[in-house]
Design a protein around this motif. Structure first.
Motif, PDB file in Angstrom:
ATOM      1  N   ASP A  16       3.695  26.222  18.250  1.00 15.29           N
ATOM      2  CA  ASP A  16       4.107  26.841  19.518  1.00 15.29           C
ATOM      3  C   ASP A  16       5.615  26.896  19.707  1.00 15.29           C
ATOM      4  O   ASP A  16       6.102  27.360  20.734  1.00 15.29           O
ATOM      5  CB  ASP A  16       3.474  26.093  20.695  1.00 15.29           C
ATOM      6  CG  ASP A  16       1.960  26.245  20.724  1.00 15.29           C
ATOM      7  OD1 ASP A  16       1.472  27.295  20.263  1.00 15.29           O
ATOM      8  OD2 ASP A  16       1.285  25.305  21.180  1.00 15.29           O
ATOM      9  N   GLY A  17       6.373  26.386  18.737  1.00 12.26           N
ATOM     10  CA  GLY A  17       7.818  26.468  18.854  1.00 12.26           C
ATOM     11  C   GLY A  17       8.513  25.157  18.573  1.00 12.26           C
ATOM     12  O   GLY A  17       7.872  24.153  18.231  1.00 12.26           O
ATOM     13  N   PRO A  18       9.842  25.146  18.712  1.00 15.51           N
ATOM     14  CA  PRO A  18      10.634  23.960  18.364  1.00 15.51           C
ATOM     15  C   PRO A  18      10.236  22.732  19.176  1.00 15.51           C
ATOM     16  O   PRO A  18       9.809  22.834  20.334  1.00 15.51           O
ATOM     17  CB  PRO A  18      12.068  24.393  18.697  1.00 15.51           C
ATOM     18  CG  PRO A  18      12.033  25.883  18.668  1.00 15.51           C
ATOM     19  CD  PRO A  18      10.677  26.274  19.154  1.00 15.51           C
ATOM     20  N   ALA A  19      10.386  21.562  18.546  1.00 18.24           N
ATOM     21  CA  ALA A  19      10.083  20.306  19.228  1.00 18.24           C
ATOM     22  C   ALA A  19      10.894  19.195  18.581  1.00 18.24           C
ATOM     23  O   ALA A  19      11.247  19.259  17.412  1.00 18.24           O
ATOM     24  CB  ALA A  19       8.591  19.996  19.149  1.00 18.24           C
ATOM     25  N   THR A  20      11.198  18.173  19.364  1.00 14.53           N
ATOM     26  CA  THR A  20      11.901  17.019  18.828  1.00 14.53           C
ATOM     27  C   THR A  20      10.918  16.119  18.096  1.00 14.53           C
ATOM     28  O   THR A  20       9.692  16.245  18.252  1.00 14.53           O
ATOM     29  CB  THR A  20      12.559  16.212  19.953  1.00 14.53           C
ATOM     30  OG1 THR A  20      11.527  15.663  20.795  1.00 14.53           O
ATOM     31  CG2 THR A  20      13.506  17.075  20.771  1.00 14.53           C
ATOM     32  N   ALA A  21      11.454  15.179  17.343  1.00 12.03           N
ATOM     33  CA  ALA A  21      10.598  14.235  16.636  1.00 12.03           C
ATOM     34  C   ALA A  21       9.779  13.416  17.628  1.00 12.03           C
ATOM     35  O   ALA A  21       8.609  13.103  17.372  1.00 12.03           O
ATOM     36  CB  ALA A  21      11.444  13.328  15.749  1.00 12.03           C
ATOM     37  N   GLU A  49      16.151  21.745  11.329  1.00 17.96           N
ATOM     38  CA  GLU A  49      16.580  21.007  12.518  1.00 17.96           C
ATOM     39  C   GLU A  49      17.790  21.698  13.128  1.00 17.96           C
ATOM     40  O   GLU A  49      18.732  22.048  12.408  1.00 17.96           O
ATOM     41  CB  GLU A  49      16.933  19.567  12.146  1.00 17.96           C
ATOM     42  CG  GLU A  49      17.344  18.713  13.339  1.00 17.96           C
ATOM     43  CD  GLU A  49      17.792  17.313  12.950  1.00 17.96           C
ATOM     44  OE1 GLU A  49      18.019  16.487  13.857  1.00 17.96           O
ATOM     45  OE2 GLU A  49      17.930  17.047  11.730  1.00 17.96           O
ATOM     46  N   ASP A  50      17.767  21.869  14.439  1.00 16.92           N
ATOM     47  CA  ASP A  50      18.924  22.479  15.096  1.00 16.92           C
ATOM     48  C   ASP A  50      19.871  21.398  15.619  1.00 16.92           C
ATOM     49  O   ASP A  50      19.632  20.197  15.453  1.00 16.92           O
ATOM     50  CB  ASP A  50      18.490  23.448  16.204  1.00 16.92           C
ATOM     51  CG  ASP A  50      17.799  22.757  17.371  1.00 16.92           C
ATOM     52  OD1 ASP A  50      17.958  21.521  17.535  1.00 16.92           O
ATOM     53  OD2 ASP A  50      17.105  23.454  18.143  1.00 16.92           O
ATOM     54  N   GLU A  51      20.939  21.849  16.290  1.00 22.23           N
ATOM     55  CA  GLU A  51      21.966  20.908  16.730  1.00 22.23           C
ATOM     56  C   GLU A  51      21.494  19.996  17.858  1.00 22.23           C
ATOM     57  O   GLU A  51      22.136  18.992  18.178  1.00 22.23           O
ATOM     58  CB  GLU A  51      23.213  21.667  17.175  1.00 22.23           C
ATOM     59  CG  GLU A  51      23.039  22.544  18.407  1.00 22.23           C
ATOM     60  CD  GLU A  51      22.498  23.931  18.071  1.00 22.23           C
ATOM     61  OE1 GLU A  51      22.613  24.826  18.932  1.00 22.23           O
ATOM     62  OE2 GLU A  51      21.976  24.120  16.950  1.00 22.23           O
ATOM     63  N   HIS A  52      20.345  20.319  18.458  1.00 21.48           N
ATOM     64  CA  HIS A  52      19.796  19.503  19.542  1.00 21.48           C
ATOM     65  C   HIS A  52      18.698  18.554  19.048  1.00 21.48           C
ATOM     66  O   HIS A  52      18.027  17.915  19.867  1.00 21.48           O
ATOM     67  CB  HIS A  52      19.239  20.389  20.654  1.00 21.48           C
ATOM     68  CG  HIS A  52      20.244  21.348  21.220  1.00 21.48           C
ATOM     69  ND1 HIS A  52      21.353  20.939  21.930  1.00 21.48           N
ATOM     70  CD2 HIS A  52      20.316  22.710  21.149  1.00 21.48           C
ATOM     71  CE1 HIS A  52      22.064  21.995  22.297  1.00 21.48           C
ATOM     72  NE2 HIS A  52      21.463  23.077  21.837  1.00 21.48           N
ATOM     73  N   GLY A  53      18.517  18.496  17.724  1.00 25.39           N
ATOM     74  CA  GLY A  53      17.514  17.599  17.170  1.00 25.39           C
ATOM     75  C   GLY A  53      16.097  18.132  17.259  1.00 25.39           C
ATOM     76  O   GLY A  53      15.130  17.377  17.108  1.00 25.39           O
ATOM     77  N   ARG A  54      15.960  19.432  17.504  1.00 23.08           N
ATOM     78  CA  ARG A  54      14.631  20.039  17.556  1.00 23.08           C
ATOM     79  C   ARG A  54      14.303  20.640  16.197  1.00 23.08           C
ATOM     80  O   ARG A  54      15.163  21.248  15.553  1.00 23.08           O
ATOM     81  CB  ARG A  54      14.572  21.116  18.629  1.00 23.08           C
ATOM     82  CG  ARG A  54      14.752  20.583  20.047  1.00 23.08           C
ATOM     83  CD  ARG A  54      14.804  21.710  21.042  1.00 23.08           C
ATOM     84  NE  ARG A  54      15.894  22.642  20.728  1.00 23.08           N
ATOM     85  CZ  ARG A  54      16.218  23.695  21.452  1.00 23.08           C
ATOM     86  NH1 ARG A  54      15.534  23.975  22.549  1.00 23.08           N
ATOM     87  NH2 ARG A  54      17.209  24.476  21.104  1.00 23.08           N
ATOM     88  N   PHE A  55      13.047  20.485  15.811  1.00 23.07           N
ATOM     89  CA  PHE A  55      12.603  21.011  14.520  1.00 23.07           C
ATOM     90  C   PHE A  55      11.784  22.283  14.721  1.00 23.07           C
ATOM     91  O   PHE A  55      11.025  22.427  15.692  1.00 23.07           O
ATOM     92  CB  PHE A  55      11.755  19.976  13.780  1.00 23.07           C
ATOM     93  CG  PHE A  55      12.564  18.841  13.230  1.00 23.07           C
ATOM     94  CD1 PHE A  55      13.158  18.925  11.975  1.00 23.07           C
ATOM     95  CD2 PHE A  55      12.739  17.678  13.971  1.00 23.07           C
ATOM     96  CE1 PHE A  55      13.912  17.883  11.471  1.00 23.07           C
ATOM     97  CE2 PHE A  55      13.493  16.625  13.473  1.00 23.07           C
ATOM     98  CZ  PHE A  55      14.084  16.729  12.222  1.00 23.07           C
ATOM     99  N   THR A  56      11.968  23.213  13.790  1.00 20.94           N
ATOM    100  CA  THR A  56      11.226  24.469  13.775  1.00 20.94           C
ATOM    101  C   THR A  56      10.543  24.597  12.429  1.00 20.94           C
ATOM    102  O   THR A  56      11.112  24.251  11.391  1.00 20.94           O
ATOM    103  CB  THR A  56      12.173  25.669  13.974  1.00 20.94           C
ATOM    104  OG1 THR A  56      12.869  25.513  15.211  1.00 20.94           O
ATOM    105  CG2 THR A  56      11.396  26.980  13.981  1.00 20.94           C
TER     106      THR A  56
END
Length: 352
Positions: free
Chosen positions: A55-60, A89-96
């Protein structure tokens, strides 16, 4: 006398020979750590992380809550997977989940999740650690680890057998349509898929060739999971047949052997191929759908699969010359090899 590798330049800097050896050591150490990546991939497959990312990006932390895992350790696994573009991983720590990693989901066509679980299962993993046994003893390492041959082990362990058969189907599904398109088949007649598992290849063959009928031939417990039943496009054009292909093979105009010959040693293959030759109707052809190992130093999946065969089974991946020799011993002739967009080729044989 000291070797060139022991000397340094006048200013104490490494020599060219020393620098070359340093690079060699760094490369080999990095490669020796390579086993950690498939372990991480398996961990992701087992815990369903890719589904949680659908469903989209999420943090660990969010992914850990969704999968019932430890957030810090999950982050470490994802960080390694990101180095191979499975996730990003983006700059906010979210993974895609990347385009490369999409097939790790369980809810997409051609999902590789079951194939990953099979290829990293202990039935392959543990014998791999004993590869030196194959070199010193000249035999498979599987028996030494599990106390019995590969297929005998599966026959007595229904849970492991299910992992294998579902995983093999998942490994085959992305190949089947392309392979069916590469096979040059008659307008009418009977195609027998020998050792055809759950029937994914035969399904694609019958869909593409409406004038053909098919027989799915395998052990009873394997046929119980076949995927032909209920497909309206091929209704009335197929049957199943139970049996052991080392005893006999159903009669047909075209016989298919997909990922079968690589499981067995040369003598066993000659027995199987002999049954296939006798089962061919006049003018019939045998299509062996297997990897053909190239005679060069380039990377090729067949070279990795060959070592899997070595450690767990009695078979091997084969070159064109190897196939020609097998066919000759079985009263067949290698007529041509057709490439496909997959790692497998169509190795065609006809009776002599």
């Amino acid at each position: 006398m000291p070797n060139d590798e022991d000397r340094t330049t006048e200013d104490g800097a490494p020599t060219a020979a020393q620098e070359s050896l340093r690079r060699s050591a760094a490369f080999l150490i990095d490669e020796a750590l390579g086993f950690v990546f498939p372990a991480a991939l398996r961990a992701a497959a087992e815990t369903g992380v890719a589904d949680a990312l659908a469903d989209g990006p999420a943090t660990a932390a969010e992914l850990a809550a969704a999968t019932g895992t430890d957030a810090r350790n999950l982050y470490r696994v994802l960080r390694l997977l990101a180095t191979r573009d499975v996730v990003a991983e983006d700059e906010h720590g979210r993974f895609t989940l990347t385009e490369t990693g999409q097939a790790l989901r369980s809810d997409v066509p051609y999902s590789a999740r079951s194939a990953v679980r099979m290829l990293t299962d202990r039935t392959f993993w543990l014998p791999a650690e004993r590869m030196v046994h194959c070199l010193t003893e000249g035999t498979t390492a599987f028996d030494a680890v599990f106390g019995k041959p590969f297929f005998d082990h599966f026959a007595g362990d229904a849970e492991t057998a299910a992992v294998f058969h579902v995983g093999m189907a998942a490994m085959s599904d992305p190949e089947n349509a392309a392979i069916a398109a590469a096979c040059e088949l008659p307008d009418s007649g009977t195609v027998v898929d020998v050792g055809g598992g759950h029937g994914g290849l035969l399904l694609e063959v019958l869909r593409r060739n409406p004038g053909l009928e098919g027989v799915l031939y395998d052990r009873a417990h394997v046929l119980a999971g076949n995927r032909l039943d209920g497909d309206k496009e091929i209704t009335g054009r197929w049957t199943t047949a139970e049996g052991d292909f080392f005893s006999a093979v159903p009669t047909g105009d075209v016989l298919l052997l997909k990922r079968i010959t690589h499981d067995w040693d040369d003598d066993e293959c000659v027995t199987l191929l002999g049954h296939c030759r006798r089962a061919l109707r006049p003018g019939g052809r045998l299509l062996v759908l297997d990897a053909v190992v190239p005679r060069d130093n380039a990377p090729h999946q067949a070279k990795s699969l060959d070592l899997m065969m070595m450690i767990s089974l009695t078979g091997r991946e084969r070159t064109e010359a190897d196939f020609a020799e097998l066919f000759d011993r079985a009263g067949l002739r290698l007529s041509r090899i057709l490439s496909t967009p997959t790692v497998l080729s169509v190795v065609e044989a006809v009776p002599v």
